[in-house]
Design a protein around this motif. Structure first.
Motif, PDB file in Angstrom:
ATOM      1  N   LYS A 367       0.821  -1.202   0.000  1.00  0.00           N
ATOM      2  CA  LYS A 367       0.000   0.000   0.000  1.00  0.00           C
ATOM      3  C   LYS A 367       0.862   1.263   0.000  1.00  0.00           C
ATOM      4  O   LYS A 367       1.857   1.354   0.712  1.00  0.00           O
ATOM      5  N   VAL A 368       0.464   2.242  -0.812  1.00  0.00           N
ATOM      6  CA  VAL A 368       1.121   3.553  -0.811  1.00  0.00           C
ATOM      7  C   VAL A 368       0.492   4.389   0.299  1.00  0.00           C
ATOM      8  O   VAL A 368      -0.727   4.537   0.362  1.00  0.00           O
ATOM      9  N   GLU A 369       1.343   4.917   1.170  1.00  0.00           N
ATOM     10  CA  GLU A 369       0.848   5.635   2.343  1.00  0.00           C
ATOM     11  C   GLU A 369       1.705   6.881   2.578  1.00  0.00           C
ATOM     12  O   GLU A 369       2.934   6.819   2.499  1.00  0.00           O
ATOM     13  N   ASP A 370       1.057   7.987   2.871  1.00  0.00           N
ATOM     14  CA  ASP A 370       1.797   9.219   3.187  1.00  0.00           C
ATOM     15  C   ASP A 370       2.531   9.052   4.507  1.00  0.00           C
ATOM     16  O   ASP A 370       1.931   8.689   5.532  1.00  0.00           O
ATOM     17  N   ARG A 371       3.852   9.310   4.463  1.00  0.00           N
ATOM     18  CA  ARG A 371       4.662   9.220   5.675  1.00  0.00           C
ATOM     19  C   ARG A 371       5.651  10.374   5.728  1.00  0.00           C
ATOM     20  O   ARG A 371       6.044  10.927   4.682  1.00  0.00           O
ATOM     21  N   ALA A 372       6.060  10.717   6.932  1.00  0.00           N
ATOM     22  CA  ALA A 372       7.070  11.770   7.122  1.00  0.00           C
ATOM     23  C   ALA A 372       8.450  11.187   6.883  1.00  0.00           C
ATOM     24  O   ALA A 372       8.834  10.195   7.509  1.00  0.00           O
ATOM     25  N   VAL A 373       9.190  11.776   5.945  1.00  0.00           N
ATOM     26  CA  VAL A 373      10.552  11.327   5.637  1.00  0.00           C
ATOM     27  C   VAL A 373      11.478  12.537   5.603  1.00  0.00           C
ATOM     28  O   VAL A 373      11.033  13.676   5.417  1.00  0.00           O
ATOM     29  N   VAL A 374      12.761  12.265   5.777  1.00  0.00           N
ATOM     30  CA  VAL A 374      13.752  13.340   5.755  1.00  0.00           C
ATOM     31  C   VAL A 374      14.307  13.475   4.348  1.00  0.00           C
ATOM     32  O   VAL A 374      14.910  12.528   3.814  1.00  0.00           O
ATOM     33  N   ILE A 375      14.131  14.647   3.742  1.00  0.00           N
ATOM     34  CA  ILE A 375      14.635  14.940   2.398  1.00  0.00           C
ATOM     35  C   ILE A 375      15.546  16.160   2.486  1.00  0.00           C
ATOM     36  O   ILE A 375      15.090  17.258   2.831  1.00  0.00           O
ATOM     37  N   ASN A 376      16.829  15.944   2.195  1.00  0.00           N
ATOM     38  CA  ASN A 376      17.815  17.045   2.263  1.00  0.00           C
ATOM     39  C   ASN A 376      17.768  17.773   3.606  1.00  0.00           C
ATOM     40  O   ASN A 376      17.775  19.003   3.684  1.00  0.00           O
ATOM     41  N   GLY A 377      17.684  17.007   4.676  1.00  0.00           N
ATOM     42  CA  GLY A 377      17.715  17.589   6.010  1.00  0.00           C
ATOM     43  C   GLY A 377      16.396  18.158   6.484  1.00  0.00           C
ATOM     44  O   GLY A 377      16.326  18.685   7.598  1.00  0.00           O
ATOM     45  N   LYS A 378      15.347  18.054   5.674  1.00  0.00           N
ATOM     46  CA  LYS A 378      14.038  18.579   6.064  1.00  0.00           C
ATOM     47  C   LYS A 378      13.001  17.453   6.087  1.00  0.00           C
ATOM     48  O   LYS A 378      13.067  16.523   5.296  1.00  0.00           O
ATOM     49  N   ILE A 379      12.063  17.577   7.004  1.00  0.00           N
ATOM     50  CA  ILE A 379      10.990  16.588   7.098  1.00  0.00           C
ATOM     51  C   ILE A 379       9.886  16.951   6.112  1.00  0.00           C
ATOM     52  O   ILE A 379       9.340  18.056   6.152  1.00  0.00           O
ATOM     53  N   GLU A 380       9.566  16.000   5.230  1.00  0.00           N
ATOM     54  CA  GLU A 380       8.506  16.201   4.252  1.00  0.00           C
ATOM     55  C   GLU A 380       7.556  15.004   4.273  1.00  0.00           C
ATOM     56  O   GLU A 380       7.941  13.893   4.652  1.00  0.00           O
ATOM     57  N   VAL A 381       6.324  15.242   3.846  1.00  0.00           N
ATOM     58  CA  VAL A 381       5.347  14.158   3.725  1.00  0.00           C
ATOM     59  C   VAL A 381       5.380  13.648   2.294  1.00  0.00           C
ATOM     60  O   VAL A 381       5.158  14.409   1.350  1.00  0.00           O
ATOM     61  N   ARG A 382       5.701  12.385   2.145  1.00  0.00           N
ATOM     62  CA  ARG A 382       5.807  11.785   0.809  1.00  0.00           C
ATOM     63  C   ARG A 382       4.968  10.511   0.731  1.00  0.00           C
ATOM     64  O   ARG A 382       4.791   9.802   1.729  1.00  0.00           O
ATOM     65  N   PRO A 383       4.458  10.177  -0.474  1.00  0.00           N
ATOM     66  CA  PRO A 383       3.760   8.897  -0.664  1.00  0.00           C
ATOM     67  C   PRO A 383       4.785   7.763  -0.723  1.00  0.00           C
ATOM     68  O   PRO A 383       5.574   7.685  -1.670  1.00  0.00           O
ATOM     69  N   MET A 384       4.783   6.901   0.257  1.00  0.00           N
ATOM     70  CA  MET A 384       5.816   5.858   0.370  1.00  0.00           C
ATOM     71  C   MET A 384       5.196   4.463   0.254  1.00  0.00           C
ATOM     72  O   MET A 384       4.051   4.229   0.658  1.00  0.00           O
ATOM     73  N   MET A 385       5.981   3.558  -0.291  1.00  0.00           N
ATOM     74  CA  MET A 385       5.568   2.154  -0.391  1.00  0.00           C
ATOM     75  C   MET A 385       6.693   1.261   0.118  1.00  0.00           C
ATOM     76  O   MET A 385       7.835   1.392  -0.307  1.00  0.00           O
ATOM     77  N   TYR A 386       6.344   0.338   1.023  1.00  0.00           N
ATOM     78  CA  TYR A 386       7.296  -0.695   1.410  1.00  0.00           C
ATOM     79  C   TYR A 386       7.297  -1.777   0.320  1.00  0.00           C
ATOM     80  O   TYR A 386       6.236  -2.158  -0.186  1.00  0.00           O
ATOM     81  N   VAL A 387       8.486  -2.249  -0.031  1.00  0.00           N
ATOM     82  CA  VAL A 387       8.601  -3.354  -0.978  1.00  0.00           C
ATOM     83  C   VAL A 387       9.414  -4.465  -0.332  1.00  0.00           C
ATOM     84  O   VAL A 387      10.274  -4.218   0.512  1.00  0.00           O
ATOM     85  N   ALA A 388       9.114  -5.694  -0.715  1.00  0.00           N
ATOM     86  CA  ALA A 388       9.788  -6.860  -0.150  1.00  0.00           C
ATOM     87  C   ALA A 388      10.259  -7.773  -1.272  1.00  0.00           C
ATOM     88  O   ALA A 388       9.547  -7.954  -2.265  1.00  0.00           O
ATOM     89  N   LEU A 389      11.429  -8.339  -1.108  1.00  0.00           N
ATOM     90  CA  LEU A 389      11.941  -9.327  -2.053  1.00  0.00           C
ATOM     91  C   LEU A 389      12.217 -10.611  -1.289  1.00  0.00           C
ATOM     92  O   LEU A 389      13.130 -10.666  -0.453  1.00  0.00           O
ATOM     93  N   SER A 390      11.407 -11.643  -1.535  1.00  0.00           N
ATOM     94  CA  SER A 390      11.692 -12.967  -0.991  1.00  0.00           C
ATOM     95  C   SER A 390      12.536 -13.708  -2.015  1.00  0.00           C
ATOM     96  O   SER A 390      12.237 -13.668  -3.213  1.00  0.00           O
ATOM     97  N   TYR A 391      13.570 -14.386  -1.546  1.00  0.00           N
ATOM     98  CA  TYR A 391      14.503 -15.020  -2.489  1.00  0.00           C
ATOM     99  C   TYR A 391      15.040 -16.316  -1.910  1.00  0.00           C
ATOM    100  O   TYR A 391      14.989 -16.554  -0.697  1.00  0.00           O
ATOM    101  N   ASP A 392      15.554 -17.161  -2.802  1.00  0.00           N
ATOM    102  CA  ASP A 392      16.135 -18.446  -2.418  1.00  0.00           C
ATOM    103  C   ASP A 392      17.619 -18.226  -2.141  1.00  0.00           C
ATOM    104  O   ASP A 392      18.413 -17.972  -3.055  1.00  0.00           O
TER     105      ASP A 392
END
Length: 422
Positions: A367-392
């Motif tokens: 799911k894409v979710e708005d989260r607070a992230v640090v961009i160039n030393g400043k806190i901004e709200v960005r649409p973020m997605m967690y991704v996962a790679l399952s592998y052998d």
């Protein structure tokens, strides 16, 4: 002339199939190329069509397991059709306690039944024209027919006096009732057999867990640029190609570039026993997980590296429609070298996908979710997605897996990279 209706060969490894449902009635006249029945194999659903005009005689009932090449019916090209409402030979006669079913009439709700819905209708002897559909364009959903089947077993008003008389005689309460006479809060229990496809899904998932050394690595992706591109071009894209500009096509493109950079992720472990060889692939066949009423299916987009973004999006749409209608073929589900699944459409924030054997890796979108992230030393709200790679881990090292996922992250966060393959 009488023509045998046989179970066709649907794949090299498929030796038997289950008759999911008959689309035509016993004794009904059918025309050439009309769909007679739907077969369910351990990989896909297959339609069997009439080879010629004729009257159908059903020899094997729905729900039975049959071998490839077995005869399940006969088409009599010189026969005369009996009443359309006639039942198959093995159907028990209707008794006084069983209300007769009204003739089936065509309606928007019953015009197009999915294989899963058709199976429930057949098993419960329901009349789809008498059920209100809640799906798109009034189509019947699985929930509609399940509700109707439950209602069908409820006592009718005419049966009420008999019930009352039975109660007056203090008949013992059914086992599903507690001593107080009230229905248990736990409800009733219903046991149904697994479908052929569900059995195969279960087998493959257990196989993956028991065979591969599965690990999962995670990362997060800033979806700002993807959202900007989609908002900017979505109208023109839909006007030109007739489909919406989604995220799956962009992730597929990014995955192909990452697979080129890390060939082990696109490889299999092969060889007898525990596997002694690594099979590398010079092509990129991407499996896209699709949820259906029958379970999860993973149709494969062949040679995705040679396709444009629009072609990938159209292929995904076509496969989704085929899967929903139960028309996915065995060839559509085989040959994948890497898979992508998107739990975000159901609201999943993070998961650990299971490998699709014999593939060595699978990408999980969320799911894409708005989260607070640090961009160039400043806190901004960005649409973020967690991704996962399952592998052998037997074939892919930790460094490769992490670098592969970072490569996808770079491609999605900066889509211009995908244009130049950097």
């Amino acid at each position: 002339m009488k023509i045998d209706v046989k179970v066709p060969a649907v794949g090299e490894s498929v030796t038997e199939a289950t008759i999911g449902s008959w689309n035509k009635k016993n004794g009904e006249f059918v025309k050439r190329n009309e769909v007679l029945l739907l077969l369910e194999t351990d990989k896909a659903s297959v339609e069997v069509v009439a080879e010629n005009d004729g009257v159908l005689a059903i020899q094997v009932e729905a729900g039975q397991v049959v071998k490839i090449g077995a005869t399940v019916g006969i088409l009599d090209t010189e026969g005369k059709a009996s009443a359309v409402s006639s039942e198959a030979p093995k159907t028990a006669p209707v008794t006084a306690s069983q209300p007769t079913q009204a003739p089936v009439t065509s309606s928007p709700a019953s015009a197009h039944l999915s294989p899963a819905v058709q199976r429930i209708v057949t098993e419960n002897n329901l009349n789809p024209s008498q059920i209100a559909g809640t799906g798109k364009d009034g189509r019947l959903t699985k929930g509609d027919v399940l509700a109707a089947s439950t209602a069908a077993v409820a006592p009718t008003p005419a049966a009420a006096p008999a019930k009352t008389e039975a109660k007056s005689k203090a008949a013992p309460a059914p086992a599903i009732f507690a001593a107080s006479g009230k229905l248990s809060k736990q409800g009733e229990k219903k046991i149904v057999p697994m479908t052929t496809i569900r059995k195969k899904i279960a087998e493959r998932l257990v196989e993956a867990q028991n065979t591969a050394a599965i690990l999962t690595t995670f990362n997060e992706i800033d979806m700002t640029k993807v959202n900007e591109i989609r908002n900017k071009y979505k109208d023109k894209f839909k006007e030109k190609y007739g489909i919406s500009l989604g995220m799956m096509g962009i992730f597929t493109k990014a995955a192909v570039e990452a697979l080129k950079a890390f060939p082990a992720v696109n490889a299999y472990i092969s060889g007898a026993g525990a596997g002694t060889e690594i099979e590398y692939h010079n092509y990129y066949n991407i499996g896209i997980a699709v949820s259906t009423e029958k379970g999860l299916m993973v149709p494969v987009i062949k040679d995705a590296d040679q396709m444009s973004l629009a072609e990938i999006e159209m292929a995904i749409r076509d496969y989704a429609l085929k899967a929903r209608d139960g028309k996915i073929g065995v060839d559509d589900l085989t040959g994948g070298t890497f898979s992508i699944t998107n739990g975000g459409v159901f609201g999943s924030l993070m998961s650990t996908p299971i490998l699709n054997p014999p593939q060595s890796a699978i990408l999980g979108m969320h799911k894409v979710e708005d989260r607070a992230v640090v961009i160039n030393g400043k806190i901004e709200v960005r649409p973020m997605m967690y991704v996962a790679l399952s592998y052998d881990h037997r074939i892919i090292d930790g460094k490769e897996s992490v670098s592969f996922l970072v490569k996808i992250k770079e491609g999605v966060e900066d889509p211009e990279r995908l244009l130049f393959g950097v």
